[in-house]
Scaffold this motif. Structure first.
Motif, PDB file in Angstrom:
ATOM      1  N   ASP A  82      41.052  37.687  33.594  1.00  0.00           N
ATOM      2  CA  ASP A  82      41.340  39.070  33.950  1.00  0.00           C
ATOM      3  C   ASP A  82      40.655  39.491  35.240  1.00  0.00           C
ATOM      4  O   ASP A  82      40.913  40.560  35.775  1.00  0.00           O
ATOM      5  CB  ASP A  82      40.945  40.013  32.808  1.00  0.00           C
ATOM      6  CG  ASP A  82      39.487  39.861  32.407  1.00  0.00           C
ATOM      7  OD1 ASP A  82      38.783  39.021  33.010  1.00  0.00           O
ATOM      8  OD2 ASP A  82      39.055  40.580  31.490  1.00  0.00           O
ATOM      9  N   TRP A  83      39.767  38.625  35.765  1.00  0.00           N
ATOM     10  CA  TRP A  83      39.098  38.873  37.042  1.00  0.00           C
ATOM     11  C   TRP A  83      39.920  38.381  38.225  1.00  0.00           C
ATOM     12  O   TRP A  83      39.630  38.706  39.377  1.00  0.00           O
ATOM     13  CB  TRP A  83      37.741  38.165  37.073  1.00  0.00           C
ATOM     14  CG  TRP A  83      37.827  36.703  36.695  1.00  0.00           C
ATOM     15  CD1 TRP A  83      37.686  36.170  35.452  1.00  0.00           C
ATOM     16  CD2 TRP A  83      38.128  35.604  37.561  1.00  0.00           C
ATOM     17  NE1 TRP A  83      37.859  34.803  35.483  1.00  0.00           N
ATOM     18  CE2 TRP A  83      38.131  34.429  36.765  1.00  0.00           C
ATOM     19  CE3 TRP A  83      38.376  35.480  38.921  1.00  0.00           C
ATOM     20  CZ2 TRP A  83      38.383  33.162  37.290  1.00  0.00           C
ATOM     21  CZ3 TRP A  83      38.625  34.220  39.444  1.00  0.00           C
ATOM     22  CH2 TRP A  83      38.633  33.084  38.632  1.00  0.00           C
ATOM     23  N   LYS A 133      34.810  40.415  38.103  1.00  0.00           N
ATOM     24  CA  LYS A 133      35.541  41.606  37.648  1.00  0.00           C
ATOM     25  C   LYS A 133      35.039  42.849  38.355  1.00  0.00           C
ATOM     26  O   LYS A 133      35.795  43.802  38.581  1.00  0.00           O
ATOM     27  CB  LYS A 133      35.390  41.769  36.136  1.00  0.00           C
ATOM     28  CG  LYS A 133      36.137  40.731  35.339  1.00  0.00           C
ATOM     29  CD  LYS A 133      35.807  40.809  33.861  1.00  0.00           C
ATOM     30  CE  LYS A 133      36.252  42.132  33.244  1.00  0.00           C
ATOM     31  NZ  LYS A 133      36.047  42.145  31.783  1.00  0.00           N
TER      32      LYS A 133
END
Length: 369
Positions: free
Chosen positions: A331-332, A368
């Protein structure tokens, strides 16, 4: 911007082992007595730290052996050469160096291997670098306000200085067993990170019992019994070397380059354009042993954006090196990962290098942000 156009950041990040003790935070002092072999009077950790702070070193010469087993792929050394820093090859294998110290402004280092010798000499404000294989030399004159510290961190004392620069509760400091290093009796100071997210299990510094100078530094990775990195004297002499040791006499046929007066020297005579602390594209996340460095180096950090030109051979080598690293994503974002026993480096596709003495998961958290 291609990663090839910002080499200074990579030169700073690739030889992470030279900075293994830099990020290492500080210490809560313990008071355990030293071991009994060899027999030495008991000293507490606080006393040994005070010995270090108050020691005076007028001169030294000797042989230093560095061993690194960082669990890195062979491409790590290639990356150092591709970014213009041949001393980055010290991240793997065993290397022997001769060192001479005649004061804060007189130092000499000779790295000898099967292919030749590289020397760095500082004599006052004059700094010479010499490569025997290419028979080339560079001369520069340091500014009057140049810092009085070793031109290249190569000895146990250099590494220990960086390990002890910041003292705070992130590290427990105790006393280990006594030891014999380079034929001399030594105490052992042990630094243990309190944060279990660090990949570093311990840093062990062997201090000469008489001179209070570090003779050996070992870094143990989490879950490992043998040092992943060690730099130690095998022979040492505390007499001040003769002045001739710090004078550079160019050999026949050598090509000498005069460096600009405002150029800041880096390892092996390479240039650092600007001190890291002045770089707006470099920042840190976290504290102590789990500090993560984040550097913005432009698009195509994984090497795909390299363009041909004057630096094409180096660019192609580095692109190949980076292309061999495993791909990672989350998700980063996405990128490529270099991981070893003591540190991890993440090169993101959006042009960042994120590195630390931590697990890859901690790098992903920083990415992130």
């Amino acid at each position: 911007m291609s990663v090839m156009k910002n080499r200074a950041v990579l030169r700073w990040l690739v030889p992470v082992t030279a900075g293994v003790a830099v990020i290492g935070g500080g210490a809560a002092v313990g008071t355990f007595a030293a071991g009994a072999d060899p027999a030495l009077p008991p000293r507490s950790a606080a006393q040994l730290l005070e010995d270090l702070r108050t020691s005076r070193l007028d001169g030294l010469s000797g042989t230093v052996v560095q061993r690194a087993d960082l669990g890195l792929p062979p491409i790590a050394a290639l990356a150092g050469r591709a970014t213009g820093n041949e001393l980055a090859a010290l991240v793997s294998g065993t290397h022997t160096l001769r060192v001479w110290y005649g004061g804060e402004d007189r130092q000499r280092l000779a790295l000898v291997d099967t292919l030749g010798e590289q020397d760095i000499l500082r004599n006052g404000r004059d700094v010479w670098t010499w490569n025997s294989r290419e028979n080339t030399a560079t001369h520069r004159v340091l500014p009057a306000d140049a810092p009085d510290r070793a031109t290249v961190p190569a000895t146990p004392a250099d590494a220990a200085d960086r390990a002890l620069e910041a003292i705070d509760p992130t590290t427990a400091v105790t006393v280990g067993r006594t030891a014999t290093v380079a034929g001399r009796s030594a105490y052992e100071l042990v630094l243990t990170p309190r944060d279990k997210a660090s990949l570093v299990h311990q840093v062990r510094i062997a201090l000469d019992a008489e001179e209070h100078v570090p003779l050996r530094l070992q870094v143990l990775a989490d879950g490992q019994d043998e040092p992943a990195f060690q730099v130690a004297f095998t022979q040492v002499d505390f007499r001040t070397p003769e002045a001739d040791q710090f004078r550079f006499n160019p050999p026949p046929g050598v090509k000498v380059t005069e460096a600009p007066a405002d150029e800041r020297p880096g390892p092996a005579g390479k240039r650092f354009d600007k001190p890291d602390a002045e770089r707006p594209d470099v920042r840190t996340v976290g504290t102590g042993w789990t500090t993560v460095v984040v550097a913005k180096i432009g698009d195509a950090a994984t090497g795909g954006g390299a363009k041909p030109g004057a630096d094409a051979p180096d660019a192609q080598m580095l692109a190949q090196v980076l292309g061999d690293l495993p791909k990672v994503s989350g998700d980063w974002g996405s990128g490529r990962l270099l991981s070893g026993k003591l540190f991890s480096v993440l090169l993101t596709d959006d042009g960042r290098v994120i590195a630390g003495l931590v697990t890859p998961e901690r790098l992903y958290e920083a990415a992130k942000g």
